[in-house]
Scaffold this motif. Structure first.
Motif, PDB file in Angstrom:
ATOM      1  N   ASP A   1       0.801  -1.225   0.000  1.00 47.51           N
ATOM      2  CA  ASP A   1       0.000   0.000   0.000  1.00 47.51           C
ATOM      3  C   ASP A   1       0.834   1.274   0.000  1.00 47.51           C
ATOM      4  N   ASP A   2       2.130   1.184   0.223  1.00 48.98           N
ATOM      5  CA  ASP A   2       2.994   2.365   0.156  1.00 48.98           C
ATOM      6  C   ASP A   2       3.708   2.470  -1.194  1.00 48.98           C
ATOM      7  N   ASP A   3       3.206   1.716  -2.189  1.00 47.17           N
ATOM      8  CA  ASP A   3       3.745   1.682  -3.557  1.00 47.17           C
ATOM      9  C   ASP A   3       5.085   0.964  -3.674  1.00 47.17           C
ATOM     10  N   SER A   4       5.545   0.343  -2.594  1.00 47.92           N
ATOM     11  CA  SER A   4       6.766  -0.459  -2.683  1.00 47.92           C
ATOM     12  C   SER A   4       6.422  -1.853  -3.212  1.00 47.92           C
ATOM     13  N   THR A   5       7.426  -2.561  -3.684  1.00 46.38           N
ATOM     14  CA  THR A   5       7.247  -3.910  -4.214  1.00 46.38           C
ATOM     15  C   THR A   5       8.404  -4.799  -3.769  1.00 46.38           C
ATOM     16  N   ALA A   6       8.215  -6.088  -3.902  1.00 50.51           N
ATOM     17  CA  ALA A   6       9.271  -7.068  -3.629  1.00 50.51           C
ATOM     18  C   ALA A   6       9.007  -8.287  -4.503  1.00 50.51           C
ATOM     19  N   ILE A   7      10.031  -9.106  -4.643  1.00 52.71           N
ATOM     20  CA  ILE A   7       9.933 -10.327  -5.437  1.00 52.71           C
ATOM     21  C   ILE A   7      10.066 -11.536  -4.518  1.00 52.71           C
ATOM     22  N   VAL A   8       9.271 -12.561  -4.791  1.00 52.99           N
ATOM     23  CA  VAL A   8       9.341 -13.827  -4.068  1.00 52.99           C
ATOM     24  C   VAL A   8       9.867 -14.903  -5.009  1.00 52.99           C
TER      25      VAL A   8
ATOM     26  N   VAL B   1      29.977  -8.456  -6.483  1.00 51.78           N
ATOM     27  CA  VAL B   1      29.084  -8.442  -7.645  1.00 51.78           C
ATOM     28  C   VAL B   1      27.646  -8.452  -7.142  1.00 51.78           C
ATOM     29  N   ARG B   2      26.839  -7.529  -7.684  1.00 57.49           N
ATOM     30  CA  ARG B   2      25.470  -7.340  -7.214  1.00 57.49           C
ATOM     31  C   ARG B   2      24.538  -8.455  -7.664  1.00 57.49           C
ATOM     32  N   SER B   3      23.733  -8.925  -6.722  1.00 62.12           N
ATOM     33  CA  SER B   3      22.531  -9.690  -7.002  1.00 62.12           C
ATOM     34  C   SER B   3      21.430  -9.029  -6.172  1.00 62.12           C
ATOM     35  N   PRO B   4      20.163  -9.342  -6.387  1.00 60.29           N
ATOM     36  CA  PRO B   4      19.118  -8.653  -5.627  1.00 60.29           C
ATOM     37  C   PRO B   4      19.296  -8.796  -4.111  1.00 60.29           C
ATOM     38  N   GLN B   5      19.095  -7.688  -3.415  1.00 61.36           N
ATOM     39  CA  GLN B   5      19.154  -7.702  -1.956  1.00 61.36           C
ATOM     40  C   GLN B   5      18.094  -8.651  -1.403  1.00 61.36           C
TER      41      GLN B   5
ATOM     42  N   LEU C   1      13.842  -4.960  -8.734  1.00 59.24           N
ATOM     43  CA  LEU C   1      14.450  -3.938  -9.598  1.00 59.24           C
ATOM     44  C   LEU C   1      13.592  -3.841 -10.852  1.00 59.24           C
ATOM     45  N   GLN C   2      12.745  -2.826 -10.912  1.00 58.40           N
ATOM     46  CA  GLN C   2      11.728  -2.761 -11.953  1.00 58.40           C
ATOM     47  C   GLN C   2      12.181  -2.028 -13.208  1.00 58.40           C
ATOM     48  N   GLY C   3      13.422  -1.545 -13.216  1.00 58.40           N
ATOM     49  CA  GLY C   3      13.914  -0.898 -14.417  1.00 58.40           C
ATOM     50  C   GLY C   3      14.129  -1.904 -15.527  1.00 58.40           C
TER      51      GLY C   3
ATOM     52  N   GLY D   1      22.921 -14.285 -20.101  1.00 53.20           N
ATOM     53  CA  GLY D   1      22.485 -13.459 -21.205  1.00 53.20           C
ATOM     54  C   GLY D   1      22.110 -12.079 -20.700  1.00 53.20           C
ATOM     55  N   PRO D   2      21.882 -11.114 -21.601  1.00 53.77           N
ATOM     56  CA  PRO D   2      21.503  -9.771 -21.158  1.00 53.77           C
ATOM     57  C   PRO D   2      20.159  -9.725 -20.442  1.00 53.77           C
ATOM     58  N   ASP D   3      19.332 -10.759 -20.611  1.00 49.69           N
ATOM     59  CA  ASP D   3      18.071 -10.832 -19.884  1.00 49.69           C
ATOM     60  C   ASP D   3      18.269 -11.256 -18.442  1.00 49.69           C
ATOM     61  N   HIS D   4      19.450 -11.719 -18.085  1.00 46.85           N
ATOM     62  CA  HIS D   4      19.758 -12.105 -16.710  1.00 46.85           C
ATOM     63  C   HIS D   4      20.550 -11.026 -15.981  1.00 46.85           C
ATOM     64  N   VAL D   5      20.584  -9.833 -16.570  1.00 43.36           N
ATOM     65  CA  VAL D   5      21.256  -8.691 -15.957  1.00 43.36           C
ATOM     66  C   VAL D   5      20.246  -7.568 -15.803  1.00 43.36           C
ATOM     67  N   LEU D   6      19.896  -7.247 -14.565  1.00 44.88           N
ATOM     68  CA  LEU D   6      19.068  -6.074 -14.288  1.00 44.88           C
ATOM     69  C   LEU D   6      19.984  -4.896 -14.008  1.00 44.88           C
ATOM     70  N   VAL D   7      19.400  -3.702 -13.960  1.00 49.34           N
ATOM     71  CA  VAL D   7      20.185  -2.484 -13.756  1.00 49.34           C
ATOM     72  C   VAL D   7      19.562  -1.714 -12.603  1.00 49.34           C
ATOM     73  N   ASP D   8      20.367  -1.409 -11.580  1.00 46.97           N
ATOM     74  CA  ASP D   8      19.806  -0.684 -10.441  1.00 46.97           C
ATOM     75  C   ASP D   8      19.812   0.817 -10.696  1.00 46.97           C
ATOM     76  N   SER D   9      19.337   1.582  -9.729  1.00 45.36           N
ATOM     77  CA  SER D   9      19.177   3.027  -9.906  1.00 45.36           C
ATOM     78  C   SER D   9      20.501   3.749 -10.065  1.00 45.36           C
ATOM     79  N   ASP D  10      21.600   3.117  -9.678  1.00 44.24           N
ATOM     80  CA  ASP D  10      22.927   3.709  -9.845  1.00 44.24           C
ATOM     81  C   ASP D  10      23.620   3.243 -11.125  1.00 44.24           C
ATOM     82  N   GLY D  11      22.905   2.471 -11.941  1.00 48.11           N
ATOM     83  CA  GLY D  11      23.485   1.987 -13.186  1.00 48.11           C
ATOM     84  C   GLY D  11      24.369   0.775 -13.032  1.00 48.11           C
TER      85      GLY D  11
END
Length: 313
Positions: free
Chosen positions: A47-54, A81-85, A106-108, A215-225
């Motif tokens: 309800d606060d517009d935040s999201t998470a993945i399960v 190396v970053r993976s989702p928190q 990471l919805q970008g 592949g490039p589909d297995h790489v997300l990009v965070d807000s800092d690039g």
């Protein structure tokens, strides 16, 4: 009803959300996302517009996806190396009937989308991905195999990376030959080339940390690039040439930003042919099922068959 279906029930997802975040936010929507045969993926919206993945792993899988995920995450963290928190990782089944993790959403755009829509922004991400891969590939393990198994001291399958790849390639060749007359006609020539390439590969006793299907589909990009790797359960210690054989296929014209000149050329040649044969055999097998995208699947097989035949000329 399977554990996966019971877990996907809104009541179970709500209980999981409370376990991860307490009562400070209310779950208002859930959405199933594309996952895999052994992993369910869902988006939680609050309800606060935040999201998470399960992530939910099939409890009947012969190898625990949860254990592979946890070990992979630890190794990636260790090399920066970053993976989702991860907000919650739980296999107690106290809240839901499956091993689960609740992670950062990471919805970008993923890197595949970014390469097509914003090449300038994608170029900076590719540079950072190249640096991340350099750190991974320089992290050497004493044996090959998935990191959880290496950590546990399990004995690897086969006698060497190149023998495992050769055996799998010959099996893929046989499978493809049974479904395509062109492969059947060239079967013995392909087998001879595979064995010749394998015979030229020297021995190796240390193995780099690789994603395995990056592949490039297995790489997300965070807000800092920064690039963020997902679907990390396959993380393993293996020959880095295997990673580069896959990167070359999946990144196509963009692979130049990730190319390395210090790879074992004989090993890379074997792995490239093996990879192409795999990407012929598996799509051809899928065409015998009710998989919906027959046209796209056939195109993958045809494109890789052309590349494979290039090794015979």
């Amino acid at each position: 009803m399977t554990a996966e279906r019971r877990f996907a029930d809104p009541e179970h997802l709500a209980a999981l959300a409370r376990a991860a975040f307490g009562h400070g936010r209310r779950l208002v929507a859930t959405e199933p996302l594309a996952g895999g045969t052994k992993k369910g993926v869902y988006r939680l919206a609050f309800d606060d517009d935040s999201t998470a993945i399960v992530y939910s792993w099939d409890p009947d899988s012969h190898a625990s996806g949860f254990e592979l995920f946890e070990a992979a995450r630890a190794h990636l963290d260790a090399v920066g190396v970053r993976s989702p928190q991860v907000y919650l990782a739980d296999r107690s089944r106290a809240h839901f009937p499956a091993d689960v993790a609740v992670v950062e959403d990471l919805q970008g755009p993923n890197l595949e989308t970014l390469l097509a829509s914003d090449p300038a922004a994608a170029s900076a991400v590719m540079d950072r991905l190249n640096a991340a891969l350099g750190r991974m590939h320089a992290d050497l393990g004493p044996a090959y195999g998935k990191v959880a198994l290496v950590d546990a001291g399990d004995r690897p399958i086969g006698s060497s990376c190149e023998q495992v790849v050769l055996d799998n390639a010959l099996a893929d060749l046989a499978g493809a030959a049974s479904r395509d007359r062109r492969v059947a006609k060239a079967h013995d020539e392909f087998a001879d080339v595979l064995r010749l390439l394998a015979s030229a590969v020297g021995s190796r006793t240390a193995y780099g940390l690789i994603h395995g299907e990056l592949g490039p589909d297995h790489v997300l990009v965070d807000s800092d690039g920064a690039p963020v790797l997902i679907d990390i359960e396959g993380l393993m210690f293996f020959d880095v040439e295997w990673e580069h054989a896959f990167l070359r296929i999946r990144f196509g014209k963009h692979y130049a930003a990730l190319r390395r000149e210090d790879l074992d050329r004989q090993r890379l040649a074997l792995y490239r042919l093996a990879m192409h044969l795999s990407l012929v055999a598996k799509p051809l097998l899928m065409l015998d099922t009710d998989f919906p995208d027959h046209e796209g699947t056939r195109m993958i097989a045809e494109a890789n068959l052309v590349q494979a035949f290039g090794f015979l000329s």
